[in-house]
Design a protein around this motif. Structure first.
Motif, PDB file in Angstrom:
ATOM      1  N   ASP A 193      19.660   7.525 -22.471  1.00 14.42           N
ATOM      2  CA  ASP A 193      18.608   6.615 -22.931  1.00 14.42           C
ATOM      3  C   ASP A 193      18.247   5.546 -21.917  1.00 14.42           C
ATOM      4  O   ASP A 193      17.092   5.125 -21.833  1.00 14.42           O
ATOM      5  CB  ASP A 193      19.027   5.943 -24.244  1.00 14.42           C
ATOM      6  CG  ASP A 193      19.225   6.946 -25.371  1.00 14.42           C
ATOM      7  OD1 ASP A 193      18.768   8.091 -25.209  1.00 14.42           O
ATOM      8  OD2 ASP A 193      19.841   6.597 -26.392  1.00 14.42           O
ATOM      9  N   ILE A 194      19.224   5.074 -21.155  1.00 16.55           N
ATOM     10  CA  ILE A 194      18.970   3.999 -20.203  1.00 16.55           C
ATOM     11  C   ILE A 194      17.917   4.401 -19.171  1.00 16.55           C
ATOM     12  O   ILE A 194      17.170   3.560 -18.652  1.00 16.55           O
ATOM     13  CB  ILE A 194      20.289   3.576 -19.493  1.00 16.55           C
ATOM     14  CG1 ILE A 194      20.113   2.276 -18.721  1.00 16.55           C
ATOM     15  CG2 ILE A 194      20.793   4.685 -18.584  1.00 16.55           C
ATOM     16  CD1 ILE A 194      20.027   1.055 -19.578  1.00 16.55           C
ATOM     17  N   LYS A 205      27.007   4.909 -14.578  1.00 11.29           N
ATOM     18  CA  LYS A 205      28.221   4.132 -14.316  1.00 11.29           C
ATOM     19  C   LYS A 205      27.922   2.637 -14.350  1.00 11.29           C
ATOM     20  O   LYS A 205      28.686   1.843 -14.925  1.00 11.29           O
ATOM     21  CB  LYS A 205      28.811   4.519 -12.953  1.00 11.29           C
ATOM     22  CG  LYS A 205      30.116   3.801 -12.637  1.00 11.29           C
ATOM     23  CD  LYS A 205      30.679   4.255 -11.293  1.00 11.29           C
ATOM     24  CE  LYS A 205      31.976   3.507 -10.968  1.00 11.29           C
ATOM     25  NZ  LYS A 205      32.525   3.950  -9.653  1.00 11.29           N
ATOM     26  N   ILE A 206      26.800   2.247 -13.754  1.00 12.27           N
ATOM     27  CA  ILE A 206      26.411   0.832 -13.778  1.00 12.27           C
ATOM     28  C   ILE A 206      26.093   0.398 -15.205  1.00 12.27           C
ATOM     29  O   ILE A 206      26.503  -0.686 -15.645  1.00 12.27           O
ATOM     30  CB  ILE A 206      25.196   0.592 -12.856  1.00 12.27           C
ATOM     31  CG1 ILE A 206      25.597   0.817 -11.397  1.00 12.27           C
ATOM     32  CG2 ILE A 206      24.642  -0.812 -13.051  1.00 12.27           C
ATOM     33  CD1 ILE A 206      24.448   0.694 -10.414  1.00 12.27           C
ATOM     34  N   ALA A 207      25.384   1.246 -15.944  1.00  9.43           N
ATOM     35  CA  ALA A 207      25.050   0.919 -17.337  1.00  9.43           C
ATOM     36  C   ALA A 207      26.316   0.706 -18.159  1.00  9.43           C
ATOM     37  O   ALA A 207      26.415  -0.228 -18.963  1.00  9.43           O
ATOM     38  CB  ALA A 207      24.207   2.034 -17.945  1.00  9.43           C
ATOM     39  N   ARG A 208      27.299   1.555 -17.950  1.00 14.51           N
ATOM     40  CA  ARG A 208      28.557   1.449 -18.697  1.00 14.51           C
ATOM     41  C   ARG A 208      29.296   0.147 -18.348  1.00 14.51           C
ATOM     42  O   ARG A 208      29.839  -0.518 -19.233  1.00 14.51           O
ATOM     43  CB  ARG A 208      29.428   2.664 -18.405  1.00 14.51           C
ATOM     44  CG  ARG A 208      30.568   2.852 -19.390  1.00 14.51           C
ATOM     45  CD  ARG A 208      31.333   4.139 -19.069  1.00 14.51           C
ATOM     46  NE  ARG A 208      30.470   5.306 -19.122  1.00 14.51           N
ATOM     47  CZ  ARG A 208      30.138   5.932 -20.249  1.00 14.51           C
ATOM     48  NH1 ARG A 208      30.605   5.500 -21.395  1.00 14.51           N
ATOM     49  NH2 ARG A 208      29.356   6.996 -20.203  1.00 14.51           N
ATOM     50  N   GLN A 209      29.298  -0.208 -17.072  1.00 17.60           N
ATOM     51  CA  GLN A 209      29.983  -1.432 -16.661  1.00 17.60           C
ATOM     52  C   GLN A 209      29.276  -2.678 -17.197  1.00 17.60           C
ATOM     53  O   GLN A 209      29.921  -3.669 -17.561  1.00 17.60           O
ATOM     54  CB  GLN A 209      30.080  -1.496 -15.132  1.00 17.60           C
ATOM     55  CG  GLN A 209      31.074  -0.516 -14.536  1.00 17.60           C
ATOM     56  CD  GLN A 209      32.485  -0.731 -15.065  1.00 17.60           C
ATOM     57  OE1 GLN A 209      32.947  -1.856 -15.183  1.00 17.60           O
ATOM     58  NE2 GLN A 209      33.169   0.362 -15.393  1.00 17.60           N
ATOM     59  N   ILE A 210      27.959  -2.630 -17.255  1.00 17.01           N
ATOM     60  CA  ILE A 210      27.206  -3.760 -17.819  1.00 17.01           C
ATOM     61  C   ILE A 210      27.535  -3.925 -19.301  1.00 17.01           C
ATOM     62  O   ILE A 210      27.790  -5.042 -19.776  1.00 17.01           O
ATOM     63  CB  ILE A 210      25.693  -3.552 -17.618  1.00 17.01           C
ATOM     64  CG1 ILE A 210      25.331  -3.701 -16.140  1.00 17.01           C
ATOM     65  CG2 ILE A 210      24.891  -4.551 -18.455  1.00 17.01           C
ATOM     66  CD1 ILE A 210      23.893  -3.355 -15.809  1.00 17.01           C
ATOM     67  N   ALA A 222      27.977 -16.700 -21.791  1.00 17.25           N
ATOM     68  CA  ALA A 222      28.242 -16.272 -20.419  1.00 17.25           C
ATOM     69  C   ALA A 222      26.939 -16.151 -19.624  1.00 17.25           C
ATOM     70  O   ALA A 222      25.960 -15.558 -20.082  1.00 17.25           O
ATOM     71  CB  ALA A 222      28.970 -14.929 -20.421  1.00 17.25           C
ATOM     72  N   LYS A 223      26.939 -16.722 -18.418  1.00 12.67           N
ATOM     73  CA  LYS A 223      25.773 -16.637 -17.551  1.00 12.67           C
ATOM     74  C   LYS A 223      25.673 -15.256 -16.912  1.00 12.67           C
ATOM     75  O   LYS A 223      26.671 -14.557 -16.768  1.00 12.67           O
ATOM     76  CB  LYS A 223      25.854 -17.706 -16.454  1.00 12.67           C
ATOM     77  CG  LYS A 223      25.825 -19.133 -16.971  1.00 12.67           C
ATOM     78  CD  LYS A 223      25.921 -20.123 -15.814  1.00 12.67           C
ATOM     79  CE  LYS A 223      25.878 -21.557 -16.322  1.00 12.67           C
ATOM     80  NZ  LYS A 223      25.996 -22.540 -15.204  1.00 12.67           N
ATOM     81  N   LYS A 224      24.463 -14.902 -16.537  1.00 18.51           N
ATOM     82  CA  LYS A 224      24.287 -13.608 -15.877  1.00 18.51           C
ATOM     83  C   LYS A 224      25.065 -13.549 -14.572  1.00 18.51           C
ATOM     84  O   LYS A 224      25.528 -12.483 -14.165  1.00 18.51           O
ATOM     85  CB  LYS A 224      22.803 -13.347 -15.623  1.00 18.51           C
ATOM     86  CG  LYS A 224      22.029 -12.938 -16.869  1.00 18.51           C
ATOM     87  CD  LYS A 224      20.601 -12.598 -16.529  1.00 18.51           C
ATOM     88  CE  LYS A 224      19.823 -12.187 -17.773  1.00 18.51           C
ATOM     89  NZ  LYS A 224      18.393 -11.905 -17.467  1.00 18.51           N
ATOM     90  N   THR A 225      25.224 -14.698 -13.911  1.00 18.84           N
ATOM     91  CA  THR A 225      26.002 -14.704 -12.672  1.00 18.84           C
ATOM     92  C   THR A 225      27.457 -14.322 -12.946  1.00 18.84           C
ATOM     93  O   THR A 225      28.088 -13.636 -12.142  1.00 18.84           O
ATOM     94  CB  THR A 225      25.944 -16.087 -12.015  1.00 18.84           C
ATOM     95  OG1 THR A 225      26.273 -17.100 -12.983  1.00 18.84           O
ATOM     96  CG2 THR A 225      24.559 -16.371 -11.459  1.00 18.84           C
ATOM     97  N   ASP A 246      17.053  -5.658 -14.590  1.00 19.49           N
ATOM     98  CA  ASP A 246      16.357  -4.425 -14.937  1.00 19.49           C
ATOM     99  C   ASP A 246      17.144  -3.625 -15.979  1.00 19.49           C
ATOM    100  O   ASP A 246      16.578  -3.149 -16.968  1.00 19.49           O
ATOM    101  CB  ASP A 246      16.147  -3.586 -13.676  1.00 19.49           C
ATOM    102  CG  ASP A 246      15.556  -2.225 -13.983  1.00 19.49           C
ATOM    103  OD1 ASP A 246      14.388  -2.158 -14.381  1.00 19.49           O
ATOM    104  OD2 ASP A 246      16.295  -1.222 -13.849  1.00 19.49           O
ATOM    105  N   TYR A 247      18.449  -3.514 -15.794  1.00 22.69           N
ATOM    106  CA  TYR A 247      19.288  -2.763 -16.728  1.00 22.69           C
ATOM    107  C   TYR A 247      19.353  -3.470 -18.089  1.00 22.69           C
ATOM    108  O   TYR A 247      19.260  -2.829 -19.134  1.00 22.69           O
ATOM    109  CB  TYR A 247      20.701  -2.586 -16.167  1.00 22.69           C
ATOM    110  CG  TYR A 247      20.848  -1.401 -15.233  1.00 22.69           C
ATOM    111  CD1 TYR A 247      21.569  -0.282 -15.604  1.00 22.69           C
ATOM    112  CD2 TYR A 247      20.276  -1.408 -13.966  1.00 22.69           C
ATOM    113  CE1 TYR A 247      21.730   0.810 -14.755  1.00 22.69           C
ATOM    114  CE2 TYR A 247      20.408  -0.329 -13.103  1.00 22.69           C
ATOM    115  CZ  TYR A 247      21.141   0.778 -13.504  1.00 22.69           C
ATOM    116  OH  TYR A 247      21.286   1.847 -12.660  1.00 22.69           O
ATOM    117  N   ILE A 248      19.515  -4.778 -18.066  1.00 20.59           N
ATOM    118  CA  ILE A 248      19.570  -5.527 -19.319  1.00 20.59           C
ATOM    119  C   ILE A 248      18.243  -5.403 -20.068  1.00 20.59           C
ATOM    120  O   ILE A 248      18.214  -5.233 -21.297  1.00 20.59           O
ATOM    121  CB  ILE A 248      19.918  -7.005 -19.056  1.00 20.59           C
ATOM    122  CG1 ILE A 248      21.379  -7.127 -18.614  1.00 20.59           C
ATOM    123  CG2 ILE A 248      19.675  -7.862 -20.294  1.00 20.59           C
ATOM    124  CD1 ILE A 248      21.802  -8.536 -18.234  1.00 20.59           C
ATOM    125  N   GLY A 249      17.124  -5.447 -19.324  1.00 17.97           N
ATOM    126  CA  GLY A 249      15.817  -5.273 -19.954  1.00 17.97           C
ATOM    127  C   GLY A 249      15.692  -3.915 -20.629  1.00 17.97           C
ATOM    128  O   GLY A 249      15.137  -3.802 -21.732  1.00 17.97           O
TER     129      GLY A 249
END
Length: 420
Positions: A193-194, A205-210, A222-225, A246-249
């Motif tokens: 879906d991402i 892999k990045i989506a899972r870590q986010i 928690a800040k995005k940083t 972009d991923y969070i959006g």
């Protein structure tokens, strides 16, 4: 809600997280159905859409068009059909995911197609809440006698309900099988879906870590940083802030992430009030699955479950007030004063809410709510022209078993005895 909207609008789009029962709900009201993702008919439907899309709309009304995003031209066809009927209400219901190529849609549908959000099931909808306290009745009568209302769920029960989540498909399954539903939800989001949400290739892999980092920071500011630093700490992933955004959006478009904003009333200096968004998922089970944790482990990590419990409260409050056009925020300042949630109704009534898993925290939570109320009253002494509305309710939602009203007016309510 769907019936009400069909009485007022030509078409209704049901949107929200996948697996919440959007199609099943629509089928209960629709008089005819076309499922555009039917593999036996999909090619014919696409050919028809290329030639004369209005043919797909023929059928008894209200007509359900399921997975409409597979043939995006249907959106404009529905809008035109509603216009041609003079805006006559109750013609079409659209369901499907948010993975649609919006470049193929020419009109927003404003005034013709209304949007209705669905959420994962609350404890009342899954028949686990006793429903002895009505949130609507309490708003209408803040002095309502709630003393003695009971919950049938203890902390281990609440943990298991959070791990299972509000997915209708999981309700009749064993605990182990229900957990697999939530895990598969996260896997599907990350693997498919991402990228499908806007046809943009993204790394699973990045989506899972986010999502894992979001889960570790759930119910916090928690800040995005900080999230970015958490994701890249191992050195396996390189990620820029623009890519993280972009991923969070994309996860927001999928209704997976649903952060809540701060409530910033003029009761203290703006420099003292925190305004960062609070990190939230649409269902607590997403956080549990993203952290790869289970119910047994959570029973020995009640501090972690306290944050997940707040997610359950947010989910249920949204479901209970969905037809009030409500929204949820939070209050927190740099002096340590907070309200975990502020539930706002469309008519400007609102409730200050603290989410406290155990009885030992109730006193502190109630004190916070009363102090915010006092600050509102103090601010109004100086603000004569546009006074701030005082809170209509002060509530501590708990994982306990008995509801009661304290002498200071704070209602202590187990989450599992609440209903709309």
């Amino acid at each position: 809600m769907l019936k009400d909207r069909l009485e007022a609008f030509g078409a209704v789009l049901i949107e929200g997280p996948k697996w919440t029962g959007k199609t099943t709900t629509a089928e209960r009201i629709a008089r005819s159905v076309i499922k555009l993702h039917d593999p036996d008919m999909a090619a014919n439907y696409i050919a028809t859409a290329d030639t004369k899309p209005s043919l797909l709309l023929k059928g008894a009304q209200p007509r359900l068009i399921d997975e409409w995003q597979d043939v995006p031209v249907v959106w404009d066809a529905v809008r035109t059909a509603v216009d041609n009927e003079g805006g006559r209400p109750g013609q079409y219901i659209l369901t499907g995911s948010n993975t649609v190529d919006k470049s193929k849609i020419k009109h927003t549908g404003t005034g013709r197609i209304t949007r209705m959000k669905m959420y994962p099931m609350s404890l009342w909808e899954s028949k686990e809440s006793t429903g002895q306290v009505s949130l609507h009745e309490l708003f209408n009568n803040p002095n309502l006698d709630i003393d003695g209302a009971c919950s049938n769920l203890d902390i281990p029960d609440l943990i298991r309900a959070a791990c299972r989540g509000g997915w209708p498909a999981s309700l009749q399954l064993t605990e182990r099988a229900a957990t697999m539903i939530a895990n598969d939800y996260v896997n599907t989001v990350c693997e498919q879906d991402i990228s499908a949400v806007d046809t943009k290739d993204r790394n699973p892999k990045i989506a899972r870590q986010i999502m894992r980092s979001y889960a570790r920071n759930i119910s916090t500011l928690a800040k995005k940083t900080s999230i970015l630093a958490d994701i890249t700490a191992s050195g396996d992933i390189e990620l820029s802030m623009d890519t993280l955004d972009d991923y969070i959006g994309a996860l927001e478009k999928l209704f997976v992430i649903q952060d809540i904003d701060a409530w910033c009333p003029a009761i203290r200096s703006k420099t003292a009030i925190r305004s960062a968004p609070k990190r939230c998922f649409s269902d607590p089970s997403i956080a549990v699955a993203s952290m790869s944790i289970n119910a047994t482990a959570l029973e020995t990590q009640l501090k972690t479950f306290g944050f997940i419990f707040e997610q359950m409260c947010i989910r249920d409050l949204k479901a209970y007030t969905a037809n009030f056009n409500s929204h949820v925020s939070y209050y927190r300042d740099r002096y340590g004063l907070e309200a975990d949630l502020v539930l706002h109704l469309e008519d400007e009534r609102y409730a200050l809410i603290e989410c406290k898993l155990g009885s030992k925290e109730i006193e502190e939570g109630a004190a916070h709510l009363c102090e915010i109320h006092r600050l509102v009253q103090e601010a109004n002494k100086d603000e004569k022209q546009v006074p701030l509305r005082e809170p209509d309710l002060k509530i501590v939602l708990t994982g306990g078993t008995i509801a009661y009203t304290r002498p200071d007016g704070v209602h202590v309510i187990p989450l599992a005895c609440l209903r709309p």
